[in-house]
Design an enzyme around this catalytic site. Structure first.
Site, PDB file in Angstrom:
ATOM      1  N   GLU A  99    -105.671   2.913  42.448  1.00 48.84           N
ATOM      2  CA  GLU A  99    -105.209   4.060  43.245  1.00 48.84           C
ATOM      3  C   GLU A  99    -104.918   5.258  42.350  1.00 48.84           C
ATOM      4  O   GLU A  99    -105.244   6.390  42.685  1.00 48.84           O
ATOM      5  CB  GLU A  99    -103.987   3.660  44.075  1.00 48.84           C
ATOM      6  CG  GLU A  99    -104.376   2.806  45.258  1.00 48.84           C
ATOM      7  CD  GLU A  99    -103.238   2.017  45.857  1.00 48.84           C
ATOM      8  OE1 GLU A  99    -103.462   1.390  46.901  1.00 48.84           O
ATOM      9  OE2 GLU A  99    -102.147   2.033  45.268  1.00 48.84           O
ATOM     10  N   TRP A 137    -108.094   6.952  41.594  1.00 54.33           N
ATOM     11  CA  TRP A 137    -108.532   7.885  42.646  1.00 54.33           C
ATOM     12  C   TRP A 137    -107.845   9.246  42.454  1.00 54.33           C
ATOM     13  O   TRP A 137    -108.476  10.299  42.563  1.00 54.33           O
ATOM     14  CB  TRP A 137    -108.184   7.326  44.040  1.00 54.33           C
ATOM     15  CG  TRP A 137    -109.244   6.442  44.601  1.00 54.33           C
ATOM     16  CD1 TRP A 137    -109.182   5.075  44.744  1.00 54.33           C
ATOM     17  CD2 TRP A 137    -110.522   6.826  45.113  1.00 54.33           C
ATOM     18  NE1 TRP A 137    -110.342   4.611  45.303  1.00 54.33           N
ATOM     19  CE2 TRP A 137    -111.189   5.660  45.527  1.00 54.33           C
ATOM     20  CE3 TRP A 137    -111.177   8.062  45.240  1.00 54.33           C
ATOM     21  CZ2 TRP A 137    -112.474   5.675  46.068  1.00 54.33           C
ATOM     22  CZ3 TRP A 137    -112.461   8.072  45.781  1.00 54.33           C
ATOM     23  CH2 TRP A 137    -113.090   6.892  46.190  1.00 54.33           C
ATOM     24  N   TRP A 147    -118.692  23.058  62.758  1.00 54.51           N
ATOM     25  CA  TRP A 147    -117.842  22.047  63.400  1.00 54.51           C
ATOM     26  C   TRP A 147    -117.562  22.552  64.815  1.00 54.51           C
ATOM     27  O   TRP A 147    -116.681  23.384  64.993  1.00 54.51           O
ATOM     28  CB  TRP A 147    -116.559  21.838  62.597  1.00 54.51           C
ATOM     29  CG  TRP A 147    -116.826  21.343  61.210  1.00 54.51           C
ATOM     30  CD1 TRP A 147    -117.069  22.103  60.100  1.00 54.51           C
ATOM     31  CD2 TRP A 147    -116.916  19.979  60.786  1.00 54.51           C
ATOM     32  NE1 TRP A 147    -117.286  21.301  59.004  1.00 54.51           N
ATOM     33  CE2 TRP A 147    -117.205  19.988  59.398  1.00 54.51           C
ATOM     34  CE3 TRP A 147    -116.772  18.753  61.435  1.00 54.51           C
ATOM     35  CZ2 TRP A 147    -117.354  18.811  58.662  1.00 54.51           C
ATOM     36  CZ3 TRP A 147    -116.915  17.586  60.701  1.00 54.51           C
ATOM     37  CH2 TRP A 147    -117.207  17.617  59.336  1.00 54.51           C
ATOM     38  N   ASN A 186    -102.064   5.337  53.637  1.00 53.50           N
ATOM     39  CA  ASN A 186    -103.439   5.758  53.357  1.00 53.50           C
ATOM     40  C   ASN A 186    -104.410   5.359  54.462  1.00 53.50           C
ATOM     41  O   ASN A 186    -105.280   6.149  54.849  1.00 53.50           O
ATOM     42  CB  ASN A 186    -103.902   5.163  52.024  1.00 53.50           C
ATOM     43  CG  ASN A 186    -105.254   5.718  51.610  1.00 53.50           C
ATOM     44  OD1 ASN A 186    -105.468   6.925  51.628  1.00 53.50           O
ATOM     45  ND2 ASN A 186    -106.191   4.836  51.274  1.00 53.50           N
ATOM     46  N   TRP A 236    -112.680  20.056  58.733  1.00 55.37           N
ATOM     47  CA  TRP A 236    -111.740  19.298  57.885  1.00 55.37           C
ATOM     48  C   TRP A 236    -110.667  20.196  57.269  1.00 55.37           C
ATOM     49  O   TRP A 236    -109.534  19.758  57.008  1.00 55.37           O
ATOM     50  CB  TRP A 236    -112.503  18.550  56.772  1.00 55.37           C
ATOM     51  CG  TRP A 236    -113.402  19.393  55.921  1.00 55.37           C
ATOM     52  CD1 TRP A 236    -114.730  19.664  56.165  1.00 55.37           C
ATOM     53  CD2 TRP A 236    -113.063  20.097  54.722  1.00 55.37           C
ATOM     54  NE1 TRP A 236    -115.228  20.497  55.192  1.00 55.37           N
ATOM     55  CE2 TRP A 236    -114.240  20.775  54.282  1.00 55.37           C
ATOM     56  CE3 TRP A 236    -111.884  20.241  53.969  1.00 55.37           C
ATOM     57  CZ2 TRP A 236    -114.255  21.571  53.137  1.00 55.37           C
ATOM     58  CZ3 TRP A 236    -111.904  21.028  52.821  1.00 55.37           C
ATOM     59  CH2 TRP A 236    -113.081  21.678  52.418  1.00 55.37           C
ATOM     60  N   TRP A 296    -109.597  14.469  52.483  1.00 56.24           N
ATOM     61  CA  TRP A 296    -110.209  15.069  53.673  1.00 56.24           C
ATOM     62  C   TRP A 296    -111.724  15.129  53.559  1.00 56.24           C
ATOM     63  O   TRP A 296    -112.452  14.801  54.512  1.00 56.24           O
ATOM     64  CB  TRP A 296    -109.607  16.459  53.931  1.00 56.24           C
ATOM     65  CG  TRP A 296    -108.387  16.329  54.767  1.00 56.24           C
ATOM     66  CD1 TRP A 296    -107.092  16.298  54.325  1.00 56.24           C
ATOM     67  CD2 TRP A 296    -108.345  16.101  56.182  1.00 56.24           C
ATOM     68  NE1 TRP A 296    -106.255  16.072  55.386  1.00 56.24           N
ATOM     69  CE2 TRP A 296    -106.997  15.955  56.545  1.00 56.24           C
ATOM     70  CE3 TRP A 296    -109.338  16.015  57.167  1.00 56.24           C
ATOM     71  CZ2 TRP A 296    -106.591  15.734  57.845  1.00 56.24           C
ATOM     72  CZ3 TRP A 296    -108.938  15.785  58.475  1.00 56.24           C
ATOM     73  CH2 TRP A 296    -107.575  15.637  58.811  1.00 56.24           C
TER      74      TRP A 296
HETATM   75  C1  FAD Z   1    -107.038  12.549  54.487  1.00 64.75           C
HETATM   76  C2  FAD Z   1    -106.184  12.115  53.293  1.00 64.75           C
HETATM   77  C3  FAD Z   1    -105.267  13.000  52.771  1.00 64.75           C
HETATM   78  C4  FAD Z   1    -104.492  12.614  51.644  1.00 64.75           C
HETATM   79  N1  FAD Z   1    -103.570  13.509  51.153  1.00 64.75           N
HETATM   80  C5  FAD Z   1    -102.850  13.170  50.025  1.00 64.75           C
HETATM   81  C6  FAD Z   1    -101.885  14.085  49.465  1.00 64.75           C
HETATM   82  O1  FAD Z   1    -101.690  15.201  49.952  1.00 64.75           O
HETATM   83  N2  FAD Z   1    -101.170  13.674  48.362  1.00 64.75           N
HETATM   84  C7  FAD Z   1    -101.374  12.435  47.769  1.00 64.75           C
HETATM   85  O2  FAD Z   1    -100.698  12.113  46.774  1.00 64.75           O
HETATM   86  N3  FAD Z   1    -102.294  11.554  48.267  1.00 64.75           N
HETATM   87  C8  FAD Z   1    -103.019  11.896  49.372  1.00 64.75           C
HETATM   88  N4  FAD Z   1    -103.915  10.983  49.910  1.00 64.75           N
HETATM   89  C9  FAD Z   1    -104.117   9.699  49.205  1.00 64.75           C
HETATM   90  C10 FAD Z   1    -103.233   8.525  49.656  1.00 64.75           C
HETATM   91  O3  FAD Z   1    -103.270   8.423  51.049  1.00 64.75           O
HETATM   92  C11 FAD Z   1    -101.769   8.668  49.181  1.00 64.75           C
HETATM   93  O4  FAD Z   1    -101.725   8.931  47.813  1.00 64.75           O
HETATM   94  C12 FAD Z   1    -100.973   7.376  49.442  1.00 64.75           C
HETATM   95  O5  FAD Z   1    -101.092   6.984  50.769  1.00 64.75           O
HETATM   96  C13 FAD Z   1     -99.505   7.662  49.126  1.00 64.75           C
HETATM   97  O6  FAD Z   1     -98.733   6.531  49.414  1.00 64.75           O
HETATM   98  P1  FAD Z   1     -98.023   5.729  48.223  1.00 64.75           P
HETATM   99  O7  FAD Z   1     -97.327   6.666  47.336  1.00 64.75           O
HETATM  100  O8  FAD Z   1     -97.300   4.585  48.890  1.00 64.75           O
HETATM  101  O9  FAD Z   1     -99.308   5.222  47.477  1.00 64.75           O
HETATM  102  P2  FAD Z   1     -99.576   3.883  46.652  1.00 64.75           P
HETATM  103  O10 FAD Z   1    -100.511   3.092  47.486  1.00 64.75           O
HETATM  104  O11 FAD Z   1     -98.314   3.274  46.146  1.00 64.75           O
HETATM  105  O12 FAD Z   1    -100.418   4.517  45.416  1.00 64.75           O
HETATM  106  C14 FAD Z   1     -99.748   4.972  44.262  1.00 64.75           C
HETATM  107  C15 FAD Z   1    -100.196   6.362  43.878  1.00 64.75           C
HETATM  108  O13 FAD Z   1    -101.613   6.377  43.661  1.00 64.75           O
HETATM  109  C16 FAD Z   1    -102.168   7.616  44.105  1.00 64.75           C
HETATM  110  N5  FAD Z   1    -103.145   7.303  45.181  1.00 64.75           N
HETATM  111  C17 FAD Z   1    -103.198   6.208  45.979  1.00 64.75           C
HETATM  112  N6  FAD Z   1    -104.264   6.251  46.814  1.00 64.75           N
HETATM  113  C18 FAD Z   1    -104.900   7.424  46.523  1.00 64.75           C
HETATM  114  C19 FAD Z   1    -106.070   8.065  47.039  1.00 64.75           C
HETATM  115  N7  FAD Z   1    -106.822   7.522  48.020  1.00 64.75           N
HETATM  116  N8  FAD Z   1    -106.417   9.281  46.560  1.00 64.75           N
HETATM  117  C20 FAD Z   1    -105.702   9.860  45.561  1.00 64.75           C
HETATM  118  N9  FAD Z   1    -104.563   9.305  45.013  1.00 64.75           N
HETATM  119  C21 FAD Z   1    -104.188   8.105  45.499  1.00 64.75           C
HETATM  120  C22 FAD Z   1    -101.017   8.465  44.646  1.00 64.75           C
HETATM  121  O14 FAD Z   1    -100.562   9.300  43.613  1.00 64.75           O
HETATM  122  C23 FAD Z   1     -99.981   7.397  45.013  1.00 64.75           C
HETATM  123  O15 FAD Z   1     -98.675   7.888  44.976  1.00 64.75           O
HETATM  124  C24 FAD Z   1    -104.686  11.332  51.043  1.00 64.75           C
HETATM  125  C25 FAD Z   1    -105.618  10.431  51.603  1.00 64.75           C
HETATM  126  C26 FAD Z   1    -106.358  10.822  52.714  1.00 64.75           C
HETATM  127  C27 FAD Z   1    -107.345   9.846  53.303  1.00 64.75           C
END
Ligand code: FAD
Length: 211
Positions: A18, A21, A49, A84, A102, A125
């Site tokens: 994660e 990503w 769109w 997520n 988007w 997005w």
């Molecule tokens: C449409 C959309 C919009 C999103 N907007 C944001 C946003 O504004 N800010 C944001 O930090 N993340 C965003 N994400 C990614 C992800 O959804 C969140 O980081 C995650 O859900 C945060 O929850 P957590 O801290 O419990 O993550 P955990 O699952 O504990 O992950 C730990 C850390 O890993 C990083 N991470 C995890 N998954 C992703 C991912 N898919 N992409 C990038 N980084 C990731 C984040 O920094 C997160 O805090 C988005 C995903 C989608 C699909």
């Protein structure tokens, strides 16, 4: 890692993936800052769109008639957080069911998410819309009803955030009600037919790709 048991190593590996990503989207934004304005994938740059803008506010308010989407959008509005999985479901719904840009959803998430971060938000997005770097292919269109079957089979999440549905049997959340019917009084009927919307999306991307 060595001191962790198998389960510990798995979750550590998931956590690292994660973070990868996050770093990936940081690199995309650093190297291609135009992603904040336009589709990363040149094939879809400038695509139209054609969705009804009136549906945007219903999406923001969790009034689409799709329980899993409405639960996610209401959780976001009330807590500033969303898992997520539901971020992907809500984002794909806005772009591939409501056919709305988007960038509208990206802006709403940045205004409401407690962890709003421009690189990951833009990346998330464009991934969901099918226009980004390493995005979900455009023909990968999540079905909100089957997503509910997989990720909220007993309706706990939906009933937490959509009080109108608290007394409805969770099995009713897995398939659309009959056309024009409501799942409960005071809860809207679905604003689109997912299967019709899906076909429109496939045509939108096919025609965009040949422009
Ligand atoms: C449409 C959309 C919009 C999103 N907007 C944001 C946003 O504004 N800010 C944001 O930090 N993340 C965003 N994400 C990614 C992800 O959804 C969140 O980081 C995650 O859900 C945060 O929850 P957590 O801290 O419990 O993550 P955990 O699952 O504990 O992950 C730990 C850390 O890993 C990083 N991470 C995890 N998954 C992703 C991912 N898919 N992409 C990038 N980084 C990731 C984040 O920094 C997160 O805090 C988005 C995903 C989608 C699909």
């Amino acid at each position: 890692m060595e001191t962790l048991d198998a389960a510990g190593r798995d979750s550590a590996a998931t956590y690292v993936s994660e973070l990868v990503w996050r770093e990936f989207y940081m690199q995309v934004l650093w190297n291609f800052p135009a992603v904040l304005e336009e589709e990363f994938n040149v094939k879809y740059r400038g695509m139209v769109w054609p969705g009804k803008t009136a549906n945007f506010q219903r999406w923001c308010d969790g009034q689409t008639g799709f329980p899993i989407v409405d639960a996610a959008m209401r959780e976001l509005r009330e807590t500033g957080f969303m898992h997520n999985r539901t971020r992907m479901i809500a984002a794909m719904f806005l772009t591939k069911d409501l056919h709305l840009d988007w960038r509208m959803g990206e802006m709403w998430f940045m205004q409401t998410l407690a962890d709003g971060e421009i690189a990951s938000n833009n990346g998330g997005w464009q991934w969901s819309a099918g226009t980004g770097a390493d995005a979900a292919p455009y023909f990968r269109i999540q079905n909100p009803w089957s997503q509910t079957k997989r990720f909220d089979p007993d309706g706990t999440y939906i009933k937490t955030w959509v009080p109108e549905l608290r007394n409805v049997d969770a099995s009713k959340f897995m398939d659309p009600p009959a056309p024009g019917m409501r799942l409960a009084p005071g809860y809207p009927s679905p604003i689109v037919d997912h299967s019709v919307a899906r076909d429109i999306t496939l045509d939108l991307f096919k025609s965009a790709a040949v422009q």
